[in-house]
Design an enzyme around this catalytic site. Structure first.
Site, PDB file in Angstrom:
ATOM      1  N   PRO A   3       5.580  10.269  -0.120  1.00  0.00           N
ATOM      2  CG  PRO A   3       5.696  10.204   2.098  1.00  0.00           C
ATOM      3  CD  PRO A   3       5.293  11.076   1.310  1.00  0.00           C
ATOM      4  CG  ASP A   4       8.441   4.462  -1.902  1.00  0.00           C
ATOM      5  OD1 ASP A   4       9.005   4.963  -0.722  1.00  0.00           O
ATOM      6  OD2 ASP A   4       9.179   4.237  -2.647  1.00  0.00           O
ATOM      7  CG  PHE A   5       3.856   1.871   1.906  1.00  0.00           C
ATOM      8  CD1 PHE A   5       3.567   3.222   2.368  1.00  0.00           C
ATOM      9  CD2 PHE A   5       2.748   1.013   1.954  1.00  0.00           C
ATOM     10  CE1 PHE A   5       2.138   3.395   2.846  1.00  0.00           C
ATOM     11  CE2 PHE A   5       1.500   1.359   2.178  1.00  0.00           C
ATOM     12  CZ  PHE A   5       1.122   2.459   2.550  1.00  0.00           C
ATOM     13  NE  ARG A   6       6.745  -3.326   0.921  1.00  0.00           N
ATOM     14  CZ  ARG A   6       5.370  -2.750   0.477  1.00  0.00           C
ATOM     15  NH1 ARG A   6       5.030  -1.833  -0.411  1.00  0.00           N
ATOM     16  NH2 ARG A   6       4.484  -3.293   1.193  1.00  0.00           N
TER      17      ARG A   6
ATOM     18  CB  CYS B  72     -26.835   8.142   4.970  1.00  0.00           C
ATOM     19  SG  CYS B  72     -25.647   9.382   4.562  1.00  0.00           S
TER      20      CYS B  72
ATOM     21  CG  HIS C 126      -4.819  -0.209  -4.158  1.00  0.00           C
ATOM     22  ND1 HIS C 126      -3.168  -0.422  -3.923  1.00  0.00           N
ATOM     23  CD2 HIS C 126      -5.050  -1.497  -4.176  1.00  0.00           C
ATOM     24  CE1 HIS C 126      -3.126  -1.629  -3.914  1.00  0.00           C
ATOM     25  NE2 HIS C 126      -4.107  -2.573  -4.329  1.00  0.00           N
TER      26      HIS C 126
ATOM     27  CB  THR D 103       8.734   9.273  -4.877  1.00  0.00           C
ATOM     28  OG1 THR D 103       9.295   8.814  -6.182  1.00  0.00           O
ATOM     29  CG2 THR D 103       8.338   7.783  -3.872  1.00  0.00           C
TER      30      THR D 103
ATOM     31  CB  CYS E 256     -21.949   8.745   5.223  1.00  0.00           C
ATOM     32  SG  CYS E 256     -22.683   7.951   6.722  1.00  0.00           S
TER      33      CYS E 256
ATOM     34  CB  ALA F 153       4.019   4.484  -3.883  1.00  0.00           C
TER      35      ALA F 153
ATOM     36  CG  ASN G 193       0.392   5.723  -6.653  1.00  0.00           C
ATOM     37  OD1 ASN G 193       0.860   4.706  -6.132  1.00  0.00           O
ATOM     38  ND2 ASN G 193       1.372   6.350  -7.554  1.00  0.00           N
ATOM     39  CB  ILE G 194      -4.972   6.263  -2.768  1.00  0.00           C
ATOM     40  CG1 ILE G 194      -4.015   6.282  -1.776  1.00  0.00           C
ATOM     41  CG2 ILE G 194      -5.196   4.735  -2.878  1.00  0.00           C
ATOM     42  CD1 ILE G 194      -4.174   5.933  -0.438  1.00  0.00           C
ATOM     43  CG  ASP G 195      -1.275  10.032  -5.976  1.00  0.00           C
ATOM     44  OD1 ASP G 195      -1.836   9.966  -6.986  1.00  0.00           O
ATOM     45  OD2 ASP G 195      -0.123   9.724  -5.793  1.00  0.00           O
TER      46      ASP G 195
ATOM     47  CB  CYS H  15     -22.078  11.474   7.750  1.00  0.00           C
ATOM     48  SG  CYS H  15     -23.467  11.912   6.606  1.00  0.00           S
TER      49      CYS H  15
HETATM   50  N1  LIG Z   1       1.184   7.974  -3.776  1.00  0.00           N
HETATM   51  C1  LIG Z   1       0.279   7.252  -3.584  1.00  0.00           C
HETATM   52  O1  LIG Z   1      -0.889   7.129  -3.389  1.00  0.00           O
HETATM   53  C2  LIG Z   1       0.733   6.099  -2.511  1.00  0.00           C
HETATM   54  C3  LIG Z   1       1.916   6.313  -1.612  1.00  0.00           C
HETATM   55  C4  LIG Z   1       2.272   5.439  -0.622  1.00  0.00           C
HETATM   56  C5  LIG Z   1       1.747   4.228  -0.628  1.00  0.00           C
HETATM   57  N2  LIG Z   1       0.592   3.850  -1.409  1.00  0.00           N
HETATM   58  C6  LIG Z   1      -0.122   2.713  -1.387  1.00  0.00           C
HETATM   59  O2  LIG Z   1       0.698   1.930  -0.861  1.00  0.00           O
HETATM   60  C7  LIG Z   1       1.094   0.390  -1.507  1.00  0.00           C
HETATM   61  C8  LIG Z   1       2.499   0.230  -1.682  1.00  0.00           C
HETATM   62  O3  LIG Z   1       2.794  -0.489  -2.825  1.00  0.00           O
HETATM   63  P1  LIG Z   1       3.904   0.185  -3.865  1.00  0.00           P
HETATM   64  O4  LIG Z   1       4.325  -0.976  -4.924  1.00  0.00           O
HETATM   65  O5  LIG Z   1       3.006   0.999  -4.986  1.00  0.00           O
HETATM   66  O6  LIG Z   1       4.768   1.024  -3.345  1.00  0.00           O
HETATM   67  P2  LIG Z   1       6.342   0.470  -2.645  1.00  0.00           P
HETATM   68  O7  LIG Z   1       6.588   1.669  -1.600  1.00  0.00           O
HETATM   69  O8  LIG Z   1       6.306  -0.936  -2.055  1.00  0.00           O
HETATM   70  O9  LIG Z   1       7.242   0.748  -3.700  1.00  0.00           O
HETATM   71  C9  LIG Z   1       7.643   1.719  -4.297  1.00  0.00           C
HETATM   72  C10 LIG Z   1       8.900   1.235  -5.287  1.00  0.00           C
HETATM   73  O10 LIG Z   1       9.083   2.358  -6.258  1.00  0.00           O
HETATM   74  C11 LIG Z   1      10.397   2.618  -6.305  1.00  0.00           C
HETATM   75  N3  LIG Z   1      10.509   4.055  -6.557  1.00  0.00           N
HETATM   76  C12 LIG Z   1      10.296   5.075  -5.687  1.00  0.00           C
HETATM   77  N4  LIG Z   1      10.547   6.161  -6.289  1.00  0.00           N
HETATM   78  C13 LIG Z   1      10.962   5.944  -7.530  1.00  0.00           C
HETATM   79  C14 LIG Z   1      11.253   6.858  -8.781  1.00  0.00           C
HETATM   80  N5  LIG Z   1      11.245   8.041  -8.633  1.00  0.00           N
HETATM   81  N6  LIG Z   1      11.543   6.059  -9.814  1.00  0.00           N
HETATM   82  C15 LIG Z   1      11.396   4.620 -10.158  1.00  0.00           C
HETATM   83  N7  LIG Z   1      11.042   3.925  -9.093  1.00  0.00           N
HETATM   84  C16 LIG Z   1      11.063   4.462  -7.681  1.00  0.00           C
HETATM   85  C17 LIG Z   1      11.118   2.107  -5.056  1.00  0.00           C
HETATM   86  O11 LIG Z   1      12.312   1.833  -5.335  1.00  0.00           O
HETATM   87  C18 LIG Z   1      10.071   1.127  -4.804  1.00  0.00           C
HETATM   88  O12 LIG Z   1      10.423  -0.249  -5.154  1.00  0.00           O
HETATM   89  C19 LIG Z   1       0.139   0.631  -2.750  1.00  0.00           C
HETATM   90  O13 LIG Z   1      -0.849  -0.254  -2.511  1.00  0.00           O
HETATM   91  C20 LIG Z   1      -0.375   2.059  -2.726  1.00  0.00           C
HETATM   92  O14 LIG Z   1      -1.568   2.045  -3.005  1.00  0.00           O
HETATM   93  C21 LIG Z   1       0.323   4.841  -2.410  1.00  0.00           C
HETATM   94 ZN   LIG Z   2     -24.523   9.762   6.687  1.00  0.00          ZN
END
Ligand SMILES: NC(=O)c1ccc[n+]([C@@H]2O[C@H](COP(=O)([O-])OP(=O)(O)OC[C@H]3O[C@@H](n4cnc5c(N)ncnc54)[C@H](O)[C@@H]3O)[C@@H](O)[C@H]2O)c1
Ligand SMILES: [Zn+2]
Length: 244
Positions: A35-38, A134, A123, A30, A131, A26, A106-108, A152
């Site tokens: 936004p990421d998760f952590r 179907c 992911h 960012t 759907c 994630a 990521n899923i974006d 659907c």
């Molecule tokens: N963009 C997306 O598709 C998205 C967004 C949020 C969550 N998710 C999903 O949630 C789960 C979260 O796990 P994860 O490990 O990917 O994310 P996470 O939120 O657990 O960790 C993100 C890490 O990236 C670091 N970080 C944030 N911005 C940064 C930057 N600009 N440069 C360097 N480091 C940076 C943070 O310090 C953190 O350690 C994944 O399975 C993912 O599929 C996806």
């Molecule tokens: Zn259907």
């Protein structure tokens, strides 16, 4: 090692290799405003009734589908997000023959939007939906331009083609990711807390010459890195982008 020295070392590693794999999370997106998760301003810090991982789980989806979609539409889909310098730089490295694959959690869909071809989406992707009854495929609009639980034309529930917590990753994607990492000479890990399994476990199969880890905060894998850069990805790749 000073920051400049680290970036110089990474420049050399990339210059010398034509077999790089990038493994990301994630934190890669960012800087595109997703936004990421952590992180500090990640989804964990925002106050919801449930933690994000509870909401985007299989059980929650099944039992509270409407609430799932409320959160999902609001916090997981970023229709207007554009690729950032990290996505573009990785696409360029592939194009000039240096990078073999991007393995992403990521899923974006932003790696593909930037032009990357060999992207392994462990992911899944919010851009694909289907759907559950179907199997009919739908684009993002089926979720975004509707309210409540998207349905659907057959009456079945439409769900995103993303791997929810408690669900299995696709065997094909696992195989592709493991093979790419095992065969890589350089593995660059970036923007991931490495706390989501099994995805985070795949990097253990790496046995190439350089393991590079670029992440703003510490991870459990830091000590395994040959080169550790605790900086924003955009800052690091923005600097290198001028030189390739
Ligand atoms: N963009 C997306 O598709 C998205 C967004 C949020 C969550 N998710 C999903 O949630 C789960 C979260 O796990 P994860 O490990 O990917 O994310 P996470 O939120 O657990 O960790 C993100 C890490 O990236 C670091 N970080 C944030 N911005 C940064 C930057 N600009 N440069 C360097 N480091 C940076 C943070 O310090 C953190 O350690 C994944 O399975 C993912 O599929 C996806
Ligand atoms: Zn259907």
């Amino acid at each position: 090692m000073a920051v400049d020295e680290r970036i110089e070392k990474l420049y050399k590693i990339i210059s010398d290799s034509d077999n790089i794999v990038f493994f990301g999370g994630a934190g890669v997106s960012t800087e595109s405003g997703i936004p990421d998760f952590r992180s500090q301003d990640g989804l964990y810090m925002m106050k919801y009734k449930y933690p994000p991982e509870t909401i985007v789980s299989h059980t929650f989806f099944r039992e509270k589908t409407e609430e799932f979609y409320e959160f999902y539409r609001d916090k997981m889909i970023y229709e207007d997000a554009k690729p950032n310098i990290t996505h573009y730089f990785l696409a360029k490295l592939e194009q000039i023959g240096k990078l073999k694959a991007v393995v992403t959690q990521n899923i974006d869909g932003l790696h593909q939007a930037a032009g990357s071809k060999n992207v392994i989406e462990l992911h899944g992707s919010t851009l694909r939906n289907y759907c559950m009854s179907c199997g009919k495929k739908y684009g993002l609009d089926a979720v975004l331009k509707t309210s409540g639980v998207p349905k659907c034309e057959c009456g079945g529930i439409i769900r995103p083609d993303v791997v929810l917590y408690e669900e299995q990753l696709s065997e094909v994607d696992i195989e592709r990711a493991i093979t790419a990492i095992e065969n890589a000479d350089v593995l660059i890990i970036g923007g991931t807390s490495l706390s989501v399994y099994p995805a985070a476990g795949f990097i253990r199969g790496f046995s190439g010459s350089s393991l590079v880890l670029i992440n703003k905060s510490a991870t459990s894998y830091d000590r395994n890195a040959d080169l550790l850069i605790n900086m924003g990805l955009g800052e690091v790749f923005g600097e290198l982008d001028k030189r390739f």
